[in-house]
Design a protein around this motif. Structure first.
Motif, PDB file in Angstrom:
ATOM      1  N   PHE A 106     -44.684   4.148  -9.552  1.00  0.00           N
ATOM      2  CA  PHE A 106     -43.369   3.283  -9.246  1.00  0.00           C
ATOM      3  C   PHE A 106     -42.843   2.881  -7.707  1.00  0.00           C
ATOM      4  N   ALA A 107     -42.607   1.851  -7.396  1.00  0.00           N
ATOM      5  CA  ALA A 107     -41.944   1.477  -6.086  1.00  0.00           C
ATOM      6  C   ALA A 107     -40.581   2.078  -5.844  1.00  0.00           C
ATOM      7  N   VAL A 108     -40.556   2.699  -4.593  1.00  0.00           N
ATOM      8  CA  VAL A 108     -39.391   3.248  -4.066  1.00  0.00           C
ATOM      9  C   VAL A 108     -38.560   2.109  -3.526  1.00  0.00           C
ATOM     10  N   GLN A 109     -37.330   1.972  -3.990  1.00  0.00           N
ATOM     11  CA  GLN A 109     -36.537   0.990  -3.570  1.00  0.00           C
ATOM     12  C   GLN A 109     -35.675   1.338  -2.210  1.00  0.00           C
ATOM     13  N   LYS A 110     -34.917   0.490  -1.745  1.00  0.00           N
ATOM     14  CA  LYS A 110     -34.286   0.546  -0.484  1.00  0.00           C
ATOM     15  C   LYS A 110     -33.334   1.714  -0.677  1.00  0.00           C
ATOM     16  N   ASP A 111     -32.791   2.066  -1.701  1.00  0.00           N
ATOM     17  CA  ASP A 111     -31.863   3.247  -2.030  1.00  0.00           C
ATOM     18  C   ASP A 111     -32.309   4.743  -2.310  1.00  0.00           C
ATOM     19  N   LYS A 112     -33.823   4.434  -2.248  1.00  0.00           N
ATOM     20  CA  LYS A 112     -34.703   5.752  -2.190  1.00  0.00           C
ATOM     21  C   LYS A 112     -35.014   6.389  -3.685  1.00  0.00           C
ATOM     22  N   THR A 113     -34.334   5.198  -4.704  1.00  0.00           N
ATOM     23  CA  THR A 113     -34.643   5.551  -6.233  1.00  0.00           C
ATOM     24  C   THR A 113     -35.991   4.670  -6.452  1.00  0.00           C
ATOM     25  N   ILE A 114     -36.181   4.797  -7.799  1.00  0.00           N
ATOM     26  CA  ILE A 114     -36.788   3.870  -8.570  1.00  0.00           C
ATOM     27  C   ILE A 114     -36.578   3.244  -9.510  1.00  0.00           C
ATOM     28  N   GLY A 115     -35.162   2.796  -9.404  1.00  0.00           N
ATOM     29  CA  GLY A 115     -34.481   2.154 -10.201  1.00  0.00           C
ATOM     30  C   GLY A 115     -34.212   2.724 -11.569  1.00  0.00           C
ATOM     31  N   PRO A 116     -33.989   1.941 -12.487  1.00  0.00           N
ATOM     32  CA  PRO A 116     -33.471   2.460 -13.921  1.00  0.00           C
ATOM     33  C   PRO A 116     -34.610   3.507 -14.339  1.00  0.00           C
ATOM     34  N   VAL A 117     -35.680   3.496 -14.115  1.00  0.00           N
ATOM     35  CA  VAL A 117     -36.780   4.246 -14.613  1.00  0.00           C
ATOM     36  C   VAL A 117     -36.611   5.815 -14.119  1.00  0.00           C
ATOM     37  N   GLU A 118     -35.798   6.233 -12.900  1.00  0.00           N
ATOM     38  CA  GLU A 118     -35.188   7.433 -12.678  1.00  0.00           C
ATOM     39  C   GLU A 118     -34.423   7.786 -13.516  1.00  0.00           C
TER      40      GLU A 118
END
Length: 173
Positions: A106-118
């Motif tokens: 999963f791609a790590v987003q700017k907020d350091k999460t992986i979005g809803p998957v997290e």
């Protein structure tokens, strides 16, 4: 795949005996390298860190208490730890989809999460904890695969292994 990972870990440890010292590993470097190459053995944070750097991906290992993660990369894989071993978390695109369609990176987003998957992963971990699907290291029951003696908890398993040299255990209830 697992054998390849074990070779990567052993080679990394062997290549830096100062960093991976006996004090750090809990045993001499060469002994550790032989030990980790045995597919009957399993590791933890040391091994996950090595693999994260080797593959250039964050590895998030979720368990009821601790989240272990290398936070340095643009992709993340997720594991769930059940008290005995790690399993990969994967997202299926639809019910009944073939396993090869599962997404595990999963791609790590700017907020350091992986979005809803997290959030989905954290909910799964909480659900497994609520259902007590985890094996506590102090109270799980194992049977020695060599002599068939039952032991309770990691402490007894280690003691049995040290006394007999037996290292093949299976969980039983």
């Amino acid at each position: 795949m697992i054998d390849d990972c074990l070779k990567v870990i052993a080679a990394t440890v062997a290549s830096d005996p100062t960093k991976y010292s006996e004090a750090f590993l809990g045993r001499p470097n060469a002994e550790y390298c032989s030990w980790i190459l045995d597919s009957e053995k399993w590791g933890g944070a040391i091994e996950l860190s090595i693999l994260a750097y080797y593959y250039g991906r964050e590895i998030a290992a979720y368990d009821p208490v601790v989240i272990y993660m290398e936070k340095k990369f643009s992709q993340r894989v997720m594991l769930i730890y059940d008290g005995l071993h790690y399993d990969a978390l994967a997202m299926s695109p639809f019910d009944g989809a073939p396993e090869e369609f599962d997404q595990t990176i999963f791609a790590v987003q700017k907020d350091k999460t992986i979005g809803p998957v997290e959030g989905l992963a954290l909910n799964l971990v909480k659900d497994q904890q609520r259902k007590r699907s985890y094996t506590g290291n102090a109270n799980f029951t194992l049977r020695c695969g060599v002599c068939q003696i039952g032991v309770v908890g990691q402490k007894e398993a280690v003691e049995h292994a040290q006394a007999t040299g037996h290292v093949n255990f299976q969980e039983y209830r």
